[in-house]
Design an enzyme around this catalytic site. Sequence first.
Site, PDB file in Angstrom:
ATOM      1  N   SER A  34       0.835  -1.214   0.000  1.00 28.85           N
ATOM      2  CA  SER A  34       0.000   0.000   0.000  1.00 28.85           C
ATOM      3  C   SER A  34       0.867   1.261   0.000  1.00 28.85           C
ATOM      4  CB  SER A  34      -0.943   0.013   1.214  1.00 28.85           C
ATOM      5  OG  SER A  34      -0.207  -0.107   2.419  1.00 28.85           O
ATOM      6  N   ASN A 121      -1.977  -2.270  13.525  1.00 27.80           N
ATOM      7  CA  ASN A 121      -3.431  -2.121  13.526  1.00 27.80           C
ATOM      8  C   ASN A 121      -3.882  -0.857  14.263  1.00 27.80           C
ATOM      9  OD1 ASN A 121      -3.170  -4.552  12.287  1.00 27.80           O
ATOM     10  ND2 ASN A 121      -4.106  -5.781  13.918  1.00 27.80           N
ATOM     11  N   HIS A 167     -39.252  22.049 -11.756  1.00 23.85           N
ATOM     12  CA  HIS A 167     -39.285  21.141 -12.916  1.00 23.85           C
ATOM     13  C   HIS A 167     -38.538  21.749 -14.102  1.00 23.85           C
ATOM     14  CE1 HIS A 167     -42.589  19.077 -10.722  1.00 23.85           C
ATOM     15  NE2 HIS A 167     -42.958  20.330 -10.446  1.00 23.85           N
ATOM     16  N   SER A 288     -12.591  24.567 -27.654  1.00 22.98           N
ATOM     17  CA  SER A 288     -12.724  23.307 -28.370  1.00 22.98           C
ATOM     18  C   SER A 288     -11.551  23.154 -29.328  1.00 22.98           C
ATOM     19  CB  SER A 288     -14.046  23.299 -29.147  1.00 22.98           C
ATOM     20  OG  SER A 288     -13.979  22.373 -30.206  1.00 22.98           O
ATOM     21  N   LYS A 294     -16.274  27.898 -29.667  1.00 29.88           N
ATOM     22  CA  LYS A 294     -16.744  27.328 -28.408  1.00 29.88           C
ATOM     23  C   LYS A 294     -16.042  27.892 -27.175  1.00 29.88           C
ATOM     24  CE  LYS A 294     -19.285  24.451 -27.827  1.00 29.88           C
ATOM     25  NZ  LYS A 294     -19.043  22.996 -27.861  1.00 29.88           N
ATOM     26  N   ASN A 296     -16.329  26.440 -23.272  1.00 36.34           N
ATOM     27  CA  ASN A 296     -16.999  25.342 -22.577  1.00 36.34           C
ATOM     28  C   ASN A 296     -16.863  25.424 -21.056  1.00 36.34           C
ATOM     29  OD1 ASN A 296     -17.798  24.161 -25.014  1.00 36.34           O
ATOM     30  ND2 ASN A 296     -15.875  23.050 -25.201  1.00 36.34           N
ATOM     31  N   GLU A 301     -18.812  20.978 -15.436  1.00 31.46           N
ATOM     32  CA  GLU A 301     -19.133  19.601 -15.846  1.00 31.46           C
ATOM     33  C   GLU A 301     -18.352  18.580 -15.027  1.00 31.46           C
ATOM     34  OE1 GLU A 301     -20.079  19.905 -20.549  1.00 31.46           O
ATOM     35  OE2 GLU A 301     -18.131  20.642 -19.902  1.00 31.46           O
ATOM     36  N   LYS A 336      -8.056   3.503   2.234  1.00 29.25           N
ATOM     37  CA  LYS A 336      -7.204   4.647   1.870  1.00 29.25           C
ATOM     38  C   LYS A 336      -7.483   5.226   0.497  1.00 29.25           C
ATOM     39  CE  LYS A 336      -3.976   3.048   5.099  1.00 29.25           C
ATOM     40  NZ  LYS A 336      -4.943   1.937   5.363  1.00 29.25           N
TER      41      LYS A 336
HETATM   42  N1  ARG Z   1      -1.105  -1.215   5.475  1.00 30.67           N
HETATM   43  C1  ARG Z   1      -1.993  -1.746   6.428  1.00 30.67           C
HETATM   44  C2  ARG Z   1      -3.312  -0.957   6.378  1.00 30.67           C
HETATM   45  O1  ARG Z   1      -3.349   0.036   5.791  1.00 30.67           O
HETATM   46  C3  ARG Z   1      -1.402  -1.623   7.794  1.00 30.67           C
HETATM   47  C4  ARG Z   1      -1.920  -2.612   8.781  1.00 30.67           C
HETATM   48  C5  ARG Z   1      -1.430  -3.961   8.495  1.00 30.67           C
HETATM   49  N2  ARG Z   1      -1.685  -4.831   9.595  1.00 30.67           N
HETATM   50  C6  ARG Z   1      -1.590  -6.101   9.491  1.00 30.67           C
HETATM   51  N3  ARG Z   1      -1.809  -6.801  10.543  1.00 30.67           N
HETATM   52  N4  ARG Z   1      -1.354  -6.689   8.348  1.00 30.67           N
HETATM   53  O2  ARG Z   1      -4.302  -1.367   6.895  1.00 30.67           O
END
Ligand code: ARG
Length: 471
Positions: A34, A121, A167, A288, A294, A296, A301, A336
């Site tokens: 990640s 965690n 409407h 455009s 044009k 725009n 949008e 995320k």
């Molecule tokens: N990259 C993980 C997340 O965003 C971090 C937590 C990972 N914890 C684990 N026990 N694998 O959630």
Amino acid sequence: MSSEEDKGGASGQPLWAGRFGEGPSDELLAFTVSLPYDRRLAGDDLAGSRAHVNMLERVGLLDEQERQVIIAALARVEEELVEGTFAFAPTDEDIHTAIERRVTEIAGATGAKLHTGRSRNDQVALDMRLYVRREGRVQAARIHELQTVLLRRAEEATDVYLPGYTHLQRAQPVLLAHHLLAHFWALGRDLDRWRDCLARANVSPLGAGALAGSSLPLDPEIVANELAFPATFDNSLDAVSDRDFVAEALFVATLTQVHLSRIGEELVLWSTEEFGFLRLHDAFSTGSSMLPQKKNPDIAELARGKAGRLIGNLAGFLATLKGLPLAYNRDLQEDKEPLFDTLDACSRSLLALTGLLATAEFVDTRMTTAADDPMSAATDLAEHLVEQGTPFREAHAMVGRLVRQAVERGVPLDELVSNDPNLGPDCLTLLEPGRTVGRRTTPGGAGPEPVARQLHQARDRLAHQQGWLDR
Ligand code: ARG
């Protein structure tokens, strides 16, 4: 590998290497990583680590010297990250892993004490709360800026009026200020929702450990105080599983984007040749590639278009949460990308629409001409009859018949009104340009008197919001 990297022993190995005979496969790393998107949590992660280390020293799990060594290593990591010299390793699956690895490289065995009593965690839950708390205020500030522009344009619009629509059919004239302020109040509710959401996000989860707390004498209060969290978690399982604050932030930003989308839709309509109510500034419109004439309304949008994606992010994340047992599950890493994407899109939309609205030119004559259609006074004619004692339903039918005749026989409405025994020439004043909007006098209504009061309330409202934003 630098000589420093050898010392920590964690380099090139995942954090959990002790339990494993073999390193992670390329496929696993590629799938679970990640880092590419959670790097933006680096500042929050460092702040959380500093607070954690200070707490470890306060409760006697580190001595003062060890604390200083780790704090110094964290400062160096920060420097490397800011300067762009931080060397990420292939096994850095997320920003938390990367920072801890580097701290251990720099500070050796002392660095290896950083994660004492902590799990990724509770660490990631903390980082996400810090992020939402910080970014939520940015969102609120951007909403406030757009409201400020709406109020300024409303103040400048003085007595300009345009057709109000239901409407998308012309209904009754309204002051332009009234129309602009309608969006002001909707955005004010979005700002309120951020305040509310941030109050609930403002709880520190650090000290929950992986799920159950710790046998070590951790003190979550100390961490919370240092990071200015007014509260700590009540339940460690909840602390690491709870992503309500992410879902709420997604909802608040998505509803804001839905409001921007509705504003965008109107701006698209108003800037057409057919409406002609609005001319976009060159700097806030596009041309455009093929059609030279044009101009725009791409910002409007895109503000509208992005609402679709944001609704998807919100719905998708709720679906991610719905089947999860307690406590942490890796699925939660999926919080995320939608959150970052949604907040980025919403804040860019806010900035762009603010610029568009600050610079656009309202074409007053087109608005008033459209609103001066005598048909727009039909309700006023009926209300005039009500004032003479005619029951409203009957008055509605009488005026309705006149309108039908005007449409079917092609006779101007004023001629029919003038010749009508119940109405007569006196009523013609009601059909005069600009007349009906002045008659909208009820509280919160579209005429000059209530709008003057509303402008006053809007100024108060902005001052009140500013007070919160400054705090
Ligand atoms: N990259 C993980 C997340 O965003 C971090 C937590 C990972 N914890 C684990 N026990 N694998 O959630």
